[in-house]
Write a protein that holds these residues in place. Structure first.
Motif, PDB file in Angstrom:
ATOM      1  N   UNK A  53     -35.265  -1.830  -4.362  1.00 36.33           N
ATOM      2  CA  UNK A  53     -34.667  -2.540  -5.549  1.00 36.33           C
ATOM      3  C   UNK A  53     -32.882  -0.953  -6.177  1.00 36.33           C
ATOM      4  N   UNK A  54     -32.996  -0.051  -5.046  1.00 37.94           N
ATOM      5  CA  UNK A  54     -31.859   0.458  -4.227  1.00 37.94           C
ATOM      6  C   UNK A  54     -30.285  -0.813  -4.513  1.00 37.94           C
ATOM      7  N   UNK A  55     -30.951  -1.413  -3.698  1.00 41.90           N
ATOM      8  CA  UNK A  55     -29.573  -1.990  -3.291  1.00 41.90           C
ATOM      9  C   UNK A  55     -28.671  -3.256  -4.600  1.00 41.90           C
ATOM     10  N   UNK A  56     -29.955  -3.352  -5.452  1.00 46.62           N
ATOM     11  CA  UNK A  56     -28.940  -4.066  -6.645  1.00 46.62           C
ATOM     12  C   UNK A  56     -28.946  -2.553  -7.796  1.00 46.62           C
ATOM     13  N   UNK A  57     -29.392  -1.471  -7.853  1.00 42.66           N
ATOM     14  CA  UNK A  57     -28.370  -0.147  -8.469  1.00 42.66           C
ATOM     15  C   UNK A  57     -27.566  -0.046  -7.539  1.00 42.66           C
ATOM     16  N   UNK A  58     -26.997   0.062  -6.354  1.00 42.74           N
ATOM     17  CA  UNK A  58     -25.863   0.161  -5.722  1.00 42.74           C
ATOM     18  C   UNK A  58     -24.928  -0.269  -5.602  1.00 42.74           C
ATOM     19  N   UNK A  59     -25.145  -1.838  -5.832  1.00 43.96           N
ATOM     20  CA  UNK A  59     -24.356  -2.877  -5.802  1.00 43.96           C
ATOM     21  C   UNK A  59     -23.234  -3.207  -7.158  1.00 43.96           C
ATOM     22  N   UNK A  60     -24.959  -3.074  -7.975  1.00 43.66           N
ATOM     23  CA  UNK A  60     -24.082  -2.951  -9.414  1.00 43.66           C
ATOM     24  C   UNK A  60     -23.714  -2.099  -9.474  1.00 43.66           C
ATOM     25  N   UNK A  61     -23.361  -0.997  -9.529  1.00 42.16           N
ATOM     26  CA  UNK A  61     -22.954   0.096  -9.608  1.00 42.16           C
ATOM     27  C   UNK A  61     -21.795   0.534  -9.307  1.00 42.16           C
ATOM     28  N   UNK A  62     -21.661  -0.368  -8.129  1.00 44.02           N
ATOM     29  CA  UNK A  62     -20.186  -0.109  -7.325  1.00 44.02           C
ATOM     30  C   UNK A  62     -18.926  -1.195  -8.071  1.00 44.02           C
ATOM     31  N   UNK A 337     -23.581  -6.413 -19.406  1.00 41.46           N
ATOM     32  CA  UNK A 337     -22.530  -7.126 -17.551  1.00 41.46           C
ATOM     33  C   UNK A 337     -23.851  -6.542 -17.172  1.00 41.46           C
ATOM     34  N   UNK A 338     -25.050  -6.201 -17.056  1.00 38.00           N
ATOM     35  CA  UNK A 338     -26.666  -6.500 -16.131  1.00 38.00           C
ATOM     36  C   UNK A 338     -26.805  -7.638 -16.350  1.00 38.00           C
ATOM     37  N   UNK A 339     -27.126  -8.502 -17.200  1.00 42.90           N
ATOM     38  CA  UNK A 339     -27.393  -9.746 -17.389  1.00 42.90           C
ATOM     39  C   UNK A 339     -26.520 -10.607 -16.668  1.00 42.90           C
ATOM     40  N   UNK A 340     -25.385 -10.686 -17.268  1.00 39.42           N
ATOM     41  CA  UNK A 340     -24.704 -11.929 -16.204  1.00 39.42           C
ATOM     42  C   UNK A 340     -24.500 -11.359 -14.574  1.00 39.42           C
ATOM     43  N   UNK A 341     -24.759  -9.988 -14.231  1.00 37.62           N
ATOM     44  CA  UNK A 341     -24.808  -9.819 -13.127  1.00 37.62           C
ATOM     45  C   UNK A 341     -26.034 -10.286 -11.921  1.00 37.62           C
ATOM     46  N   UNK A 342     -26.813 -10.210 -13.074  1.00 37.73           N
ATOM     47  CA  UNK A 342     -28.353 -11.577 -12.403  1.00 37.73           C
ATOM     48  C   UNK A 342     -28.708 -12.156 -12.124  1.00 37.73           C
ATOM     49  N   UNK A 343     -27.300 -13.351 -12.340  1.00 36.87           N
ATOM     50  CA  UNK A 343     -26.583 -14.784 -12.156  1.00 36.87           C
ATOM     51  C   UNK A 343     -25.992 -15.038 -10.352  1.00 36.87           C
ATOM     52  N   UNK A 344     -25.609 -13.258 -10.418  1.00 34.63           N
ATOM     53  CA  UNK A 344     -24.652 -13.591  -8.448  1.00 34.63           C
ATOM     54  C   UNK A 344     -25.253 -13.994  -7.821  1.00 34.63           C
ATOM     55  N   UNK A 345     -25.205 -14.301  -6.856  1.00 37.51           N
ATOM     56  CA  UNK A 345     -25.689 -14.564  -5.493  1.00 37.51           C
ATOM     57  C   UNK A 345     -26.091 -13.455  -5.339  1.00 37.51           C
ATOM     58  N   UNK A 346     -25.639 -12.296  -5.382  1.00 37.71           N
ATOM     59  CA  UNK A 346     -25.683 -11.178  -4.481  1.00 37.71           C
ATOM     60  C   UNK A 346     -27.250 -11.393  -5.224  1.00 37.71           C
ATOM     61  N   UNK A 347     -27.047 -10.837  -6.352  1.00 42.02           N
ATOM     62  CA  UNK A 347     -28.510 -10.526  -6.691  1.00 42.02           C
ATOM     63  C   UNK A 347     -29.805 -12.172  -6.794  1.00 42.02           C
ATOM     64  N   UNK A 349     -30.078 -13.722  -4.320  1.00 48.11           N
ATOM     65  CA  UNK A 349     -29.630 -14.101  -2.724  1.00 48.11           C
ATOM     66  C   UNK A 349     -31.600 -12.930  -2.870  1.00 48.11           C
ATOM     67  N   UNK A 350     -31.143 -11.807  -3.594  1.00 45.06           N
ATOM     68  CA  UNK A 350     -32.220 -10.501  -2.983  1.00 45.06           C
ATOM     69  C   UNK A 350     -33.214 -10.873  -3.659  1.00 45.06           C
ATOM     70  N   UNK A 351     -33.923 -12.072  -4.916  1.00 49.78           N
ATOM     71  CA  UNK A 351     -34.676 -12.447  -5.872  1.00 49.78           C
ATOM     72  C   UNK A 351     -35.253 -13.487  -3.916  1.00 49.78           C
ATOM     73  N   UNK A 352     -34.088 -14.342  -3.200  1.00 51.50           N
ATOM     74  CA  UNK A 352     -34.823 -14.817  -2.255  1.00 51.50           C
ATOM     75  C   UNK A 352     -35.286 -14.720  -1.101  1.00 51.50           C
ATOM     76  N   UNK A 353     -34.775 -13.554  -1.261  1.00 51.92           N
ATOM     77  CA  UNK A 353     -35.295 -12.671   0.249  1.00 51.92           C
ATOM     78  C   UNK A 353     -36.624 -11.710   0.056  1.00 51.92           C
ATOM     79  N   UNK A 358     -42.885 -12.752  -6.928  1.00 49.25           N
ATOM     80  CA  UNK A 358     -42.021 -12.329  -8.157  1.00 49.25           C
ATOM     81  C   UNK A 358     -41.883 -13.883  -8.418  1.00 49.25           C
ATOM     82  N   UNK A 359     -40.993 -14.835  -7.749  1.00 47.49           N
ATOM     83  CA  UNK A 359     -40.685 -15.760  -8.515  1.00 47.49           C
ATOM     84  C   UNK A 359     -39.497 -16.632  -7.664  1.00 47.49           C
ATOM     85  N   UNK A 360     -38.487 -16.813  -7.588  1.00 50.77           N
ATOM     86  CA  UNK A 360     -37.688 -17.886  -7.084  1.00 50.77           C
ATOM     87  C   UNK A 360     -36.091 -17.413  -7.854  1.00 50.77           C
TER      88      UNK A 360
END
Length: 436
Positions: A53-62, A337-347, A349-353, A358-360
């Motif tokens: 999850x470090x990549x999510x933290x880094x991307x969101x905070x940026x 802002x975080x809830x909106x971010x979780x619908x982004x392709x970056x987030x 795609x992280x779920x997918x990859x 845990x889910x789809x």
């Protein structure tokens, strides 16, 4: 002219400062349930490295320089009570709430519609039914209301081993198989394999999903589990003619399944490299197909949709996980802002990859993700989330599910007649709701 330009520049700078000042700030604590990790890990089944999850933290905070994220990860054991305790103690701001129906009368979650309206947030980006599926009725609500947004999708589908079908000379399943088709083909492939000489079983399901399987069979026959959202107002169809017929069909299917299916025994090799002895998995999890693809045996397996109620076009239990904001959070705008971010392709795609266990992904753009676009199997699995029954089966979170499970088990092990068992489950469920 210079004076006008100066005024415009000052105005622009002032507006910029104002806008910056209004940007949400704060430290957002996000509670997660499951096999998540901040650090990179290795999947024990496939050997694939999963990014933390470090990549999510880094991307969101940026993207949100005034907001910092902290993830609080917990296991699935007793997750509903633990989450409720955390919410009441204000130990996080954003909560993963797959058991959100258990919180409908607690008034502890922030209603999200005002935020959605304020920002014009597009709900159509999610697969059909994903937002409606998590609606609940709070203590002061007159209708189902949005208290959470999906971030993990989940579904079930029918998966089958083409090799076993070929060895028995049985035609592959149709995309939308009927109950009769499943019964006929499961029976045809139960016995000693004519090619390998090994024992084969026509069908399997996870024992913990037996009640969901029976309900899905009832849906194929035109029935439903019942209706309602508030526990005190639920009505049940546990002993309806469709449920009785579905459980009788389940008795026939049980004769084609590995011994011990109710205790999750049998079918452990389904979707793996070798050793599979089951033709049809009635309720395959997303990870079954994902692992098969990673292991390079996906061409051996076919996929079909779950049964649907022809009148509604719906079938199968809605599942997954949403995120909600605690009502006592002091950083609600930042949490939003975080809830909106979780619908982004970056987030997503992280779920997918990296979170397939845990889910789809739950957004329509996932159909174009690398590895999904052009893949008919994945397209079907993701699209199946649009067929799931929403609102979901709320009884699954509470005592009535245990009553139904017990009744089904009693009928399958022969200790009770089908009608009597389901009558008992109906009576127990109604009694429970009357006490709420």
């Amino acid at each position: 002219m210079k004076r006008i330009l100066t005024i415009l520049v000052v105005l622009a700078l002032t507006l910029g400062v104002t806008a910056a000042a209004e940007s949400p700030t704060g430290h957002v604590r996000v509670q997660l349930i499951g096999n998540f990790s901040m650090e990179d890990t290795t999947d024990q089944t496939t050997g694939v490295t999963k990014t933390g999850l470090h990549v999510i933290k880094e991307d969101f905070e940026s993207k949100h320089p005034g907001i910092t994220l902290e993830f609080i990860i917990m296991g699935w054991d007793d997750y509903v009570k633990k989450t409720q305790t955390m919410i009441l103690a204000n130990e996080a701001d954003v909560f993963q709430v797959p058991g959100i129906s258990m919180m409908s009368d607690m008034d502890v979650l922030e209603p999200l519609q005002p935020y959605i309206d304020r920002d014009g947030f597009d709900l159509t980006q999610y697969f059909d039914g994903q937002v409606d599926g998590w609606k609940i009725m709070g203590p002061n609500d007159a209708e189902p209301t949005i208290y959470a947004l999906p971030f993990l999708g989940d579904t079930r589908y029918i998966c089958y081993d083409k090799t076993i079908f070929d060895q028995w000379g049985v035609e592959y399943l149709s995309e939308h198989p009927t109950v009769e088709e499943i019964l006929e083909k499961a029976k045809a492939m139960t016995g000693v394999n004519p090619v390998t000489g090994q024992q084969n079983y026509g069908v399997m399901w996870r024992g913990v999903d037996t009640d969901d399987t029976v309900v899905n069979l009832a849906e194929a026959l035109g029935g439903t589990w019942g209706e309602g959202l508030r526990f005190s107002e639920l009505t049940y169809h546990f002993n309806s003619p469709e449920m009785v017929q579905a459980l009788e069909i389940m008795q026939e299917l049980a004769a084609c399944a590995p011994e011990g299916m109710m205790a999750n025994a049998g079918g452990e090799n389904f979707g793996l490299l070798e050793g599979n002895d089951v033709a049809i998995n009635l309720r395959a999890m997303p990870s079954v197909l994902r692992n098969a693809k990673v292991l390079g045996v996906d061409s051996q397996y076919g996929v079909s949709y779950l049964f649907v109620n022809e009148e509604t076009g719906k079938g199968g239990m809605f599942a997954g996980s949403p995120f909600a904001i605690g009502k006592t959070s002091q950083v609600k705008d930042a949490a939003w802002e975080f809830l909106k971010y979780t619908a982004s392709d970056f987030f997503q795609q992280y779920v997918w990859n990296h979170c397939s266990s845990e889910g789809l992904p739950c957004v329509k753009s996932a159909l174009n993700f690398q590895g999904v676009a052009g893949d008919e199997q994945y397209q079907l699995v993701l699209n199946s989330m649009s067929y799931l029954w929403t609102p979901r089966y709320p009884y699954r979170s509470v005592t009535p599910r245990g009553s139904l499970q017990s009744a089904i088990q009693s009928a399958l092990n022969g200790s009770m007649e089908v009608q009597a068992a389901l009558d008992q489950a109906q009576a127990e469920a109604e009694a429970w709701s009357s006490e709420q």
